[in-house]
Scaffold this motif. Structure first.
Motif, PDB file in Angstrom:
ATOM      1  N   LYS A  90       0.838  -1.207   0.000  1.00 32.61           N
ATOM      2  CA  LYS A  90       0.000   0.000   0.000  1.00 32.61           C
ATOM      3  C   LYS A  90       0.876   1.262   0.000  1.00 32.61           C
ATOM      4  N   LYS A  91       1.920   1.190   0.816  1.00 31.19           N
ATOM      5  CA  LYS A  91       2.843   2.335   0.893  1.00 31.19           C
ATOM      6  C   LYS A  91       3.523   2.584  -0.454  1.00 31.19           C
ATOM      7  N   VAL A  92       3.965   1.475  -1.091  1.00 24.18           N
ATOM      8  CA  VAL A  92       4.656   1.592  -2.366  1.00 24.18           C
ATOM      9  C   VAL A  92       3.704   2.050  -3.461  1.00 24.18           C
ATOM     10  N   ALA A  93       2.441   1.550  -3.400  1.00 22.80           N
ATOM     11  CA  ALA A  93       1.454   1.960  -4.396  1.00 22.80           C
ATOM     12  C   ALA A  93       1.181   3.468  -4.314  1.00 22.80           C
ATOM     13  N   ASN A  94       1.090   3.985  -3.093  1.00 22.39           N
ATOM     14  CA  ASN A  94       0.878   5.428  -2.911  1.00 22.39           C
ATOM     15  C   ASN A  94       2.073   6.229  -3.430  1.00 22.39           C
ATOM     16  N   MET A  95       3.276   5.709  -3.141  1.00 20.91           N
ATOM     17  CA  MET A  95       4.490   6.364  -3.600  1.00 20.91           C
ATOM     18  C   MET A  95       4.537   6.385  -5.123  1.00 20.91           C
ATOM     19  N   HIS A  96       4.163   5.246  -5.732  1.00 23.03           N
ATOM     20  CA  HIS A  96       4.182   5.146  -7.190  1.00 23.03           C
ATOM     21  C   HIS A  96       3.160   6.087  -7.819  1.00 23.03           C
ATOM     22  N   ALA A  97       1.976   6.172  -7.181  1.00 25.68           N
ATOM     23  CA  ALA A  97       0.948   7.081  -7.685  1.00 25.68           C
ATOM     24  C   ALA A  97       1.423   8.536  -7.633  1.00 25.68           C
ATOM     25  N   ALA A  98       2.126   8.872  -6.534  1.00 23.37           N
ATOM     26  CA  ALA A  98       2.653  10.229  -6.413  1.00 23.37           C
ATOM     27  C   ALA A  98       3.700  10.498  -7.487  1.00 23.37           C
ATOM     28  N   ASN A  99       4.524   9.478  -7.759  1.00 23.59           N
ATOM     29  CA  ASN A  99       5.549   9.635  -8.790  1.00 23.59           C
ATOM     30  C   ASN A  99       4.928   9.839 -10.165  1.00 23.59           C
ATOM     31  N   LEU A 100       3.831   9.112 -10.424  1.00 20.12           N
ATOM     32  CA  LEU A 100       3.145   9.246 -11.703  1.00 20.12           C
ATOM     33  C   LEU A 100       2.547  10.642 -11.868  1.00 20.12           C
ATOM     34  N   LYS A 101       1.976  11.138 -10.775  1.00 21.23           N
ATOM     35  CA  LYS A 101       1.410  12.482 -10.838  1.00 21.23           C
ATOM     36  C   LYS A 101       2.500  13.535 -11.065  1.00 21.23           C
ATOM     37  N   LYS A 102       3.637  13.315 -10.389  1.00 20.61           N
ATOM     38  CA  LYS A 102       4.759  14.224 -10.564  1.00 20.61           C
ATOM     39  C   LYS A 102       5.259  14.180 -12.008  1.00 20.61           C
ATOM     40  N   ALA A 103       5.333  12.980 -12.536  1.00 19.39           N
ATOM     41  CA  ALA A 103       5.777  12.826 -13.921  1.00 19.39           C
ATOM     42  C   ALA A 103       4.790  13.488 -14.883  1.00 19.39           C
ATOM     43  N   ALA A 104       3.491  13.361 -14.551  1.00 24.13           N
ATOM     44  CA  ALA A 104       2.469  13.978 -15.390  1.00 24.13           C
ATOM     45  C   ALA A 104       2.602  15.494 -15.369  1.00 24.13           C
ATOM     46  N   LYS A 105       2.855  16.034 -14.162  1.00 28.27           N
ATOM     47  CA  LYS A 105       3.008  17.474 -14.028  1.00 28.27           C
ATOM     48  C   LYS A 105       4.226  17.954 -14.825  1.00 28.27           C
ATOM     49  N   GLN A 106       5.349  17.189 -14.714  1.00 28.91           N
ATOM     50  CA  GLN A 106       6.557  17.559 -15.434  1.00 28.91           C
ATOM     51  C   GLN A 106       6.342  17.479 -16.938  1.00 28.91           C
ATOM     52  N   ALA A 107       5.584  16.460 -17.355  1.00 27.46           N
ATOM     53  CA  ALA A 107       5.290  16.325 -18.781  1.00 27.46           C
ATOM     54  C   ALA A 107       4.478  17.518 -19.283  1.00 27.46           C
ATOM     55  N   GLU A 108       3.568  17.994 -18.429  1.00 30.25           N
ATOM     56  CA  GLU A 108       2.755  19.149 -18.791  1.00 30.25           C
ATOM     57  C   GLU A 108       3.629  20.410 -18.890  1.00 30.25           C
ATOM     58  N   ILE A 109       4.565  20.566 -17.916  1.00 31.68           N
ATOM     59  CA  ILE A 109       5.475  21.709 -17.937  1.00 31.68           C
ATOM     60  C   ILE A 109       6.355  21.662 -19.181  1.00 31.68           C
ATOM     61  N   ASN A 110       6.884  20.465 -19.474  1.00 31.97           N
ATOM     62  CA  ASN A 110       7.745  20.300 -20.646  1.00 31.97           C
ATOM     63  C   ASN A 110       7.003  20.650 -21.929  1.00 31.97           C
ATOM     64  N   ALA A 111       5.737  20.239 -21.961  1.00 28.84           N
ATOM     65  CA  ALA A 111       4.936  20.512 -23.153  1.00 28.84           C
ATOM     66  C   ALA A 111       4.697  22.016 -23.334  1.00 28.84           C
ATOM     67  N   LYS A 112       4.424  22.691 -22.208  1.00 26.50           N
ATOM     68  CA  LYS A 112       4.202  24.136 -22.273  1.00 26.50           C
ATOM     69  C   LYS A 112       5.476  24.858 -22.700  1.00 26.50           C
ATOM     70  N   GLU A 113       6.619  24.382 -22.140  1.00 22.89           N
ATOM     71  CA  GLU A 113       7.883  25.004 -22.508  1.00 22.89           C
ATOM     72  C   GLU A 113       8.201  24.791 -23.980  1.00 22.89           C
ATOM     73  N   ALA A 114       7.918  23.578 -24.443  1.00 20.57           N
ATOM     74  CA  ALA A 114       8.144  23.280 -25.858  1.00 20.57           C
ATOM     75  C   ALA A 114       7.241  24.147 -26.735  1.00 20.57           C
ATOM     76  N   GLU A 115       5.993  24.318 -26.276  1.00 17.22           N
ATOM     77  CA  GLU A 115       5.042  25.149 -27.012  1.00 17.22           C
ATOM     78  C   GLU A 115       5.505  26.606 -27.045  1.00 17.22           C
ATOM     79  N   ALA A 116       6.039  27.078 -25.877  1.00 17.48           N
ATOM     80  CA  ALA A 116       6.527  28.453 -25.799  1.00 17.48           C
ATOM     81  C   ALA A 116       7.745  28.643 -26.695  1.00 17.48           C
ATOM     82  N   ARG A 117       8.648  27.632 -26.704  1.00 16.09           N
ATOM     83  CA  ARG A 117       9.830  27.725 -27.559  1.00 16.09           C
ATOM     84  C   ARG A 117       9.440  27.768 -29.030  1.00 16.09           C
ATOM     85  N   ALA A 118       8.479  26.923 -29.356  1.00 17.28           N
ATOM     86  CA  ALA A 118       8.026  26.889 -30.749  1.00 17.28           C
ATOM     87  C   ALA A 118       7.392  28.220 -31.145  1.00 17.28           C
TER      88      ALA A 118
END
Length: 579
Positions: A90-118
């Motif tokens: 359960k602890k690891v599942a929560n940690m993994h879910a948090a990591n996925l959300k963090k990765a999703a947030k970073q992916a969103e930031i990267n996409a915005k930055e790429a869009e801004a660069r373009a």
């Protein structure tokens, strides 16, 4: 949100701990957390979070088997694989879910930055299509330096310089231009801000701007109270941005050695350039003062074969097979000029090889020296006081120099006359009375060479310019004249200033042949190389004296600089001979 980010968020939301029979193995001792790890008993993962991270897509229903290990290399000590505890999962599942959300947030930031660069790249490509031309219907622009901008208000001018500061604001670009003679605020508007050159402009780029100079609106501030409204500009040379931006290389908090390595960039800064401008103004003031006093400027040699201030501080070099030195002082040569040129002075570089790293020592410094004939010791002190005070008055009478000094040292005031006179003997008593010990930690005694720290502490506490006079014969140079009333001491003087200490050293010179020859003998110096100096006593001697002033120390006092190194264009001290 991007498609990839949505998938990651959904994966995190749907993550559950499965009861499936498919097994993934974890060995906390020998496992490896890697995408290439199969998760089999012989090639397990190292941690639960590592296993889940690398298998949640390929084995969404996996069951995890964990083997913990006791210390030791023997297989017999190893425990068996056991199902992962529910609490751990359960602890690891929560940690993994948090990591996925963090990765999703970073992916969103990267996409915005790429869009801004373009978007920015597209805008820059579009900006390249805009070509500026000077409006031929406007009056011809008069080429000026920034120092002439006040007199050029209301006229169409063109001015060139370096971008000192740069600020983009809405549909305007504010530029502070610098050309060495001053600073000028310039404003680009409308189409001028849309060009490729405007959008990619960087600090320290060189640029020529055309337009009309007008007073700033009430309540606004700018150098000289006006600004140039541009109607045309062109870039002469672009400076790099990013990591190579000048402010990254010589930032305010940069290591001092980095700053000295990049002194060529540091002097572009407002404070460094202000000190150098004050330096130029003070040199003009010294020359004006000496002109007033009827003294002639001469230029003695810097390559010599005699010493002035002791052999330990000489820079020696091979001069066409002969031993020669860089001069410690031009004093001996100035003395030879008195019979033909009258009272003289020089502004030359002097060199001292002492390995001193204090904040007031340089290996090469600008030496202002003067020699005067047919004078007494009191005349020498009066001339020195007049020279210092008149020079300061001239410097402060220059509006530009006065304003720069005020910015650098708001508390600076011209010293009051007369300067405090204090004999060496009185200074020794003052140091004893105020419990300031000598370098050995003992009370000062007559005959001590007062150390820099003690001298500066005394000067700072008294907080007045001091003429410290009549030093013992043993601690002064061979050519200094003894006091007729006390042969233990010389008719010598050091001028001490608060905050920096000694800035001037001077004396009456020996004018008798026998006395000078005895001085050579006392210091173990052969008189032969000094024949031309000794001849001054042979062919019509005269009572005479002079002094040497260290310009960098003088400036450190006026401009309130911590070290004399900041008062030299490219300072040289022990271990530093670059750039």
């Amino acid at each position: 949100m991007t498609e990839e980010a949505k998938k990651l968020v959904n994966a995190a939301a749907e993550l559950t701990v499965s009861e499936s029979t498919a097994s993934i193995y974890v060995d906390e001792d020998t496992g490896v957390d890697s995408a290439d790890t199969p998760g089999t008993p012989d090639k397990p993962f190292k941690s639960l979070i590592g296993a889940l991270t690398h298998t949640y897509k390929s084995h969404p229903d996996a069951k995890f088997q964990v083997r913990k290990s006791e210390s030791g290399p023997d297989d017999e000590t190893r425990k068996e694989y056991k199902p992962a505890a529910k609490a751990a999962m359960k602890k690891v599942a929560n940690m993994h879910a948090a990591n996925l959300k963090k990765a999703a947030k970073q992916a969103e930031i990267n996409a915005k930055e790429a869009e801004a660069r373009a978007s920015k790249e597209a805008a820059l490509e579009e900006a390249k299509k805009i070509v500026l031309t000077e409006d031929s219907s406007l009056p011809a622009a008069v080429n000026i330096k920034i120092r002439g901008s006040v007199a050029s208000r209301g006229k169409r001018v063109k001015v060139s310089g370096w971008v000192h500061r740069l600020r983009h604001q809405s549909k305007l670009i504010f530029i502070t231009l610098r050309d060495g003679t001053g600073y000028l605020q310039c404003i680009l508007a409308d189409d001028l801000t849309k060009t490729y050159d405007a959008l990619t402009l960087t600090v320290e780029s060189t640029i020529t701007i055309y337009g009309v100079i007008s007073p700033v609106p009430e309540g606004s501030h700018a150098p000289d109270g006006h600004e140039l409204h541009a109607d045309y500009f062109k870039v002469v040379g672009k400076a790099p941005g990013g990591d190579e931006t000048i402010t990254n290389i010589v930032a305010k908090d940069a290591d001092p050695q980095t700053k000295y390595d990049n002194r060529h960039l540091v002097i572009r800064g407002e404070q460094a350039s202000a000190v150098l401008k004050v330096r130029a103004g003070v040199l003009r003031a010294f020359r004006k003062t000496y002109e007033d006093l009827g003294m002639l400027e001469v230029t003695p040699p810097c390559m010599v074969q005699t010493q002035v201030e002791g052999g330990s501080t000489l820079f020696e070099f091979n001069y066409y097979g002969e031993k020669a030195y860089l001069t410690q002082s031009s004093q001996l040569y100035l003395e030879t000029c008195l019979p033909s040129l009258g009272d003289v002075f020089c502004i030359q570089e002097s060199f001292r090889a002492e390995k001193s790293l204090t904040r007031r020592h340089l290996s090469e410094y600008t030496h202002i020296e003067a020699e005067l004939g047919f004078i007494s010791f009191d005349d020498l002190l009066s001339n020195l006081e007049e020279t210092i005070c008149r020079t300061i008055d001239y410097a402060l009478a220059d509006p530009l120099i006065s304003e720069l000094i005020k910015e650098l040292n708001p508390k600076f005031k011209a010293p009051a006359r007369p300067f405090l006179r204090m004999t060496y003997a009185d200074a020794i008593e003052w140091l004893k009375k105020h419990d300031i010990p000598n370098e050995e930690g003992k009370p000062h005694e007559f005959g001590d060479d007062i150390a820099e720290a003690a001298e500066r502490k005394m000067t700072d506490e008294i907080n007045l310019p001091i003429f410290l006079t009549k030093f013992p014969v043993e601690i002064k140079a061979f050519y200094m004249k003894k006091d007729p009333e006390d042969p233990r001491v010389t008719e010598s003087v050091d001028c001490l200033m608060p905050g920096v200490g000694e800035i001037v050293g001077g004396s009456m010179r020996m004018d008798g042949m026998e006395e000078l020859l005895a001085g050579y003998a006392r210091e173990g110096i052969s008189p032969d190389p000094y024949y031309w100096f000794t001849d001054q006593r042979k062919y019509g001697t005269t009572p005479h004296g002079g002094y040497g002033l260290g310009l960098e120390r003088f400036l450190a006092w006026m401009c309130d600089r911590y070290t004399v190194r900041d008062c030299s264009l490219y300072p040289r001290w022990t271990g530093r001979c670059t750039p």
